[in-house]
Design an enzyme around this catalytic site. Sequence first.
Site, short mmCIF file in Angstrom:
data_model
loop_
_atom_site.label_atom_id
_atom_site.label_comp_id
_atom_site.label_asym_id
_atom_site.label_seq_id
_atom_site.Cartn_x
_atom_site.Cartn_y
_atom_site.Cartn_z
N LYS A 159 0.78 -1.15 0.10
CA LYS A 159 -0.02 0.10 -0.11
C LYS A 159 0.94 1.32 0.05
O LYS A 159 1.91 1.28 0.87
CB LYS A 159 -0.86 -0.06 1.24
N ASP A 161 -2.34 10.41 4.29
CA ASP A 161 -3.60 9.96 4.39
C ASP A 161 -4.13 10.96 5.27
O ASP A 161 -4.27 10.92 6.34
CB ASP A 161 -3.80 8.56 4.89
N LYS A 169 -9.65 12.40 9.21
CA LYS A 169 -9.28 11.98 10.42
C LYS A 169 -9.32 12.96 11.60
O LYS A 169 -9.13 14.12 11.56
CB LYS A 169 -7.77 11.37 10.27
N ASP A 197 1.32 5.99 6.41
CA ASP A 197 0.52 5.01 5.67
C ASP A 197 1.10 4.47 4.46
O ASP A 197 0.41 3.64 3.58
CB ASP A 197 -0.66 5.75 5.52
N ASP A 223 -11.82 7.42 4.01
CA ASP A 223 -10.75 6.90 4.94
C ASP A 223 -10.51 5.28 4.74
O ASP A 223 -9.70 5.04 5.51
CB ASP A 223 -11.12 7.50 6.37
N GLU A 227 -9.77 4.14 2.03
CA GLU A 227 -9.10 4.31 0.66
C GLU A 227 -7.80 3.48 0.23
O GLU A 227 -7.84 3.16 -0.85
CB GLU A 227 -8.52 5.74 0.45
N ARG A 232 -7.59 0.10 0.58
CA ARG A 232 -7.99 -0.90 -0.01
C ARG A 232 -8.40 -0.86 -1.66
O ARG A 232 -8.37 -1.75 -2.33
CB ARG A 232 -9.05 -1.80 0.62
#
Length: 610
Positions: A382, A387, A394, A404, A464, A466, A468
């Site tokens: 990933k 993020d 967040k 991230d 959030d 995102e 995946r």
Amino acid sequence: MRISVPRTLLVALLRGSASSTASAFSLNSSRAVRSSVTSSHPASSFVTNLRGGALSTTSLAMSAERPFNTWTFDKHCESMDWTPASEITLSAAAAEGASVDDSDVIIVGVLAPKKDENEEETDEDKEIDPIVFSGKAKELDEALGGALTDLASENSKAFLNGSSAGTMTPSMRIQSAGGKAKRYILLGLGTEDTEKGIESTTIMKLGAAVATACHDQKKATSCSVVLPSQVESSASTLTDFSTAFYSGLYSDNRYRTGKKVEIKAEDVKSVTLFMESGAADDAESSISTGKNLANGVSLTKDIVNAPHNVLNSVSLADTAKKIAEESGGSITCEILGKDECEKRGMGCYLGVARGSETEPQFIHLTYKPSGEVKKKVGIVGKGLLFDTGGYNIKTAMMELMKFDCGGAAAVLGAARAVGQNQPEGVEAHFIVAACENMISGRAVVPSDILTASNGKTVEVLNTDAEGRLTLADALVFADKECECESIIELSTLTGACMISLGQKICGVWTDNDDLAKSLEEVSKVTGDKSWRMPMAAEYKEQLKSKVADMTNLGGRYGGAITAALFLTEFVDKKKPFAHIDIAGPVWDDATGATGFGAKMVSEWVSRQGE
């Protein structure tokens, strides 16, 4: 997740102060224009510049020069500096007949005697039995008139005769007649176990401890480490020690200046392991393998530590190109841009990437061995360089969201190590869909429906969730275009996994028992701790959408499981596939990036060709 911003604060932020904003950015722009830190290989330049090379700390203070590559007001950063590898020479030799104390620092390894199975736990006030040396340690102690025995005795409560691997006594200085003072240290090797022997995780603790000692002993230029016959002089022992030793010397100075710059063990030139078990024929090669692994771990840390004003999709793609360049031709690099991704129908990835400042960079590194390919594997990471959560912004940990990209960091760090060590029999595809999850007029919003490259549609319930989405298209690429026979994926995917397993252990989700077993074995050998988690098929009900094939988010409970189930929709059901959530162990609140996952992936890839 959501955040509540007071209306008065929001108005103030939107109006801002034009003059202060302009002056702040004009300084950064000036620094960027006048930068002299960049080179064809940034890793070799920035420390030299900061420590008295072409760009001194004085000139930094007196001018507008910037100490590292970053963006300007009008342009994103295009490259990331790498932390240089340590130049300390590590070698191994037979202890027999050698002058093991011909160094500034002499570290003597000590194995505590095996405990009697019937022996009860001792209380803290009970005296520790006197230490008993053997082999070279005994010879040294006798030559020093029992000084090593005294050192163990004086620190008996803390050292416990070396029963805890990696513990060390304070150094003891001994002045020889007509010579310079030497420093002696006792190193705990753990409790002797004739059945298990000394495990790889113990060897790694020893390597890390020696690195710490080399740093702590100022002005020392050489170090000898005496290891008893119970420590095998095998290839794996030397590789594990080397990996931990060089990893222990890592210090991220890329964003420091002046006296804040700290080079670990700066004065040390050489460290020699004197093995009572004899010298291994392939010692140099094994140590080199370990150093290459440490280089991979170092890059993994560099990527996770880098702030977003340095690391974006473009500078990460540049990092991938450098990995291929230094591999000697064993790795090729392909970067797919926006147009190539659109042609492949990567709607989920591009949906997230739409909000980024930089264009999407789909990274594909391919390692091929010199001989026969026995297996083709895919490793997906990933690659969210930052993020914010998107429009589902967040409400906590925002300042840590540079980590991230931890999955991508582990994958690229492993690619670097694989390219240098060049394992036989395996073709490996390292894949990262790089972008950021930001807020803009172009960014994806809740209720959008995206189409993945395998044709499946996904309703975005939460921006959030995102990671995946980007992984979906990366997995399809590994499965369909690269035709990988087995695929593993690493990501900092869910807070739910952190709550379940804490900050030291990653979670592994797979339906394939053989793959689960191989990952478990690799985890134990490398020290990257893992735990297999349930893949509860009934939880897939939570991903049902009223308007699309699925949603990108499940219900309140079992979030780590539903995330794993979502990813299985983008890999052929017949192929071995594992999702590895490294959200917890990728970051240490005290020290920063841990480098977690690089060793695990490197070892797993190497074993696939056996």
